[in-house]
Scaffold this active site. Structure first.
Site, PDB file in Angstrom:
ATOM      1  N   ASN A   9     -14.003 -31.791  39.712  1.00  0.00           N
ATOM      2  CA  ASN A   9     -14.180 -30.509  39.747  1.00  0.00           C
ATOM      3  C   ASN A   9     -14.756 -29.929  38.673  1.00  0.00           C
ATOM      4  OD1 ASN A   9     -14.003 -27.881  40.447  1.00  0.00           O
ATOM      5  ND2 ASN A   9     -12.007 -27.647  40.506  1.00  0.00           N
ATOM      6  N   TRP A  10     -16.070 -29.581  38.573  1.00  0.00           N
ATOM      7  CA  TRP A  10     -16.739 -29.070  37.246  1.00  0.00           C
ATOM      8  C   TRP A  10     -16.018 -27.673  36.886  1.00  0.00           C
ATOM      9  CZ3 TRP A  10     -22.605 -30.840  37.605  1.00  0.00           C
ATOM     10  CH2 TRP A  10     -22.453 -32.194  37.494  1.00  0.00           C
ATOM     11  N   LYS A  11     -15.757 -26.942  38.031  1.00  0.00           N
ATOM     12  CA  LYS A  11     -15.505 -25.792  38.123  1.00  0.00           C
ATOM     13  C   LYS A  11     -16.791 -24.952  37.480  1.00  0.00           C
ATOM     14  CE  LYS A  11     -10.754 -26.777  36.746  1.00  0.00           C
ATOM     15  NZ  LYS A  11      -9.304 -26.194  36.656  1.00  0.00           N
ATOM     16  N   HIS A  94      -8.725 -23.948  46.664  1.00  0.00           N
ATOM     17  CA  HIS A  94      -8.104 -24.204  45.259  1.00  0.00           C
ATOM     18  C   HIS A  94      -7.365 -23.125  44.770  1.00  0.00           C
ATOM     19  CE1 HIS A  94      -8.535 -25.031  40.705  1.00  0.00           C
ATOM     20  NE2 HIS A  94      -8.756 -26.106  41.193  1.00  0.00           N
ATOM     21  N   GLU A  96      -7.321 -21.634  41.891  1.00  0.00           N
ATOM     22  CA  GLU A  96      -8.210 -20.723  41.322  1.00  0.00           C
ATOM     23  C   GLU A  96      -8.850 -19.655  42.616  1.00  0.00           C
ATOM     24  OE1 GLU A  96     -10.353 -23.105  38.701  1.00  0.00           O
ATOM     25  OE2 GLU A  96      -8.319 -23.663  37.630  1.00  0.00           O
ATOM     26  N   GLU A 165      -1.905 -30.167  44.192  1.00  0.00           N
ATOM     27  CA  GLU A 165      -2.350 -29.991  42.653  1.00  0.00           C
ATOM     28  C   GLU A 165      -1.035 -28.822  42.488  1.00  0.00           C
ATOM     29  OE1 GLU A 165      -6.542 -30.287  41.429  1.00  0.00           O
ATOM     30  OE2 GLU A 165      -6.372 -28.279  42.144  1.00  0.00           O
ATOM     31  N   GLY A 171      -5.114 -27.789  34.377  1.00  0.00           N
ATOM     32  CA  GLY A 171      -5.787 -27.244  32.853  1.00  0.00           C
ATOM     33  C   GLY A 171      -4.627 -26.918  31.751  1.00  0.00           C
ATOM     34  N   SER A 209      -4.321 -32.093  35.567  1.00  0.00           N
ATOM     35  CA  SER A 209      -4.433 -32.789  34.289  1.00  0.00           C
ATOM     36  C   SER A 209      -4.270 -34.110  34.213  1.00  0.00           C
ATOM     37  CB  SER A 209      -3.216 -32.229  33.242  1.00  0.00           C
ATOM     38  OG  SER A 209      -3.530 -30.834  33.141  1.00  0.00           O
ATOM     39  N   GLY A 230     -10.284 -32.229  36.830  1.00  0.00           N
ATOM     40  CA  GLY A 230     -11.007 -30.943  36.252  1.00  0.00           C
ATOM     41  C   GLY A 230     -11.576 -31.354  34.915  1.00  0.00           C
ATOM     42  N   GLY A 231     -10.825 -30.900  33.797  1.00  0.00           N
ATOM     43  CA  GLY A 231     -11.415 -30.986  32.561  1.00  0.00           C
ATOM     44  C   GLY A 231     -12.022 -32.360  32.472  1.00  0.00           C
TER      45      GLY A 231
END
Ligand code: PEP
Length: 247
Positions: A9-11, A94, A96, A165, A171, A209, A230-231
């Protein structure tokens, strides 16, 4: 045996230039991967990344889809539009989106329905906040979130992917322990089993994470069928290490 899925997930990250470098490195490094791979990219890059992943082991994913089919919904992107870019997966719900855009369980369920109707596999995200975990409400929360999607999507439910998640792990560098994650995945699996005879087909990913150092242990758990990353999906070497840990 079903293959695990590692989805990045590049966000809201990337650029036309950096996308080329990242996807090229992933395509080369993942040519012989055992697992399934996807990158969920910002909508403006769908066309570019569609071309970059063509002929590789990597599938294309989006990060959101409108709950509406078409019409006066400025800024929204429909499932039919996503499909025009050969989008295979779409994140829905998600945390967010739930947190910053007020998406309710009912809205998330309809988004999953729109994706399925367009031939896109929704990756339905569920997870509890830290306060909910500390109050002992983890199971109740994730089951409520998934129940809405099951209720709306009926017999199609075996076509979805679920991503557990925990919000407190996204994150933050804090990961659920493999045992904590497995416990929630088993709850979700049982809920799917009660809804469909094909629950074993449903991939349940862990996200929060996940990184090059902890992926192997998480991915070895019985009901963890992959990762939503993600990251660490923005660094080719780290994402490839996670892919190599998957089966
Ligand atoms: C995510 O955004 O879905 C996610 C899991 O992020 P991170 O890996 O950075 O915690």
């Amino acid at each position: 045996m079903k293959k695990q899925l590692i989805a990045g997930n590049w966000k809201m990250n990337g650029s036309s230039q950096s996308n080329v470098a990242l996807v090229s490195a992933l395509a080369a490094g993942a040519a012989n991967a055992q697992c399934q791979i996807a990158v969920c990219v910002p909508a403006p890059y769908l066309g570019q990344v569609q071309s970059l992943v063509a002929g590789t082991r990597i599938d294309l994913g989006a990060q959101d889809v409108s709950q509406h089919e078409s019409g006066a919904f400025t800024g929204e992107v429909s499932a039919t539009m996503l499909r025009e870019f050969s989008t295979r997966y779409c994140l829905v719900g998600h945390s967010e989106r739930r947190q910053y855009h007020g998406e309710t369980d009912a809205v998330v369920a309809v988004k999953a329905q729109r994706a399925l109707a367009a031939g896109i596999t929704p990756i339905v995200c569920v997870g509890e906040t830290l306060a909910e975990r500390e109050a002992g409400r983890t199971e109740e929360v994730v089951k409520r979130q998934l129940a809405a999607v099951i209720h709306t999507n009926g017999h199609c439910i075996s076509e979805i992917v679920v991503a557990y998640e925990p919000v407190w792990a996204i994150g933050t560098g804090k990961t659920a322990s493999p045992e904590e994650a497995q416990q929630v995945h088993a709850v979700l699996r049982a809920q799917l089993q009660a809804a469909t005879a094909h629950a074993d087909r449903v991939l349940i990913l862990y996200g929060g994470s996940m990184n090059a150092a902890n992926a192997a242990q998480l991915l070895s758990q019985q009901d963890i069928d992959g990762g939503l990353v993600g990251g660490a999906s923005l660094k080719a070497a780290d994402f490839l290490t996670i892919i190599a840990a998957a089966r």
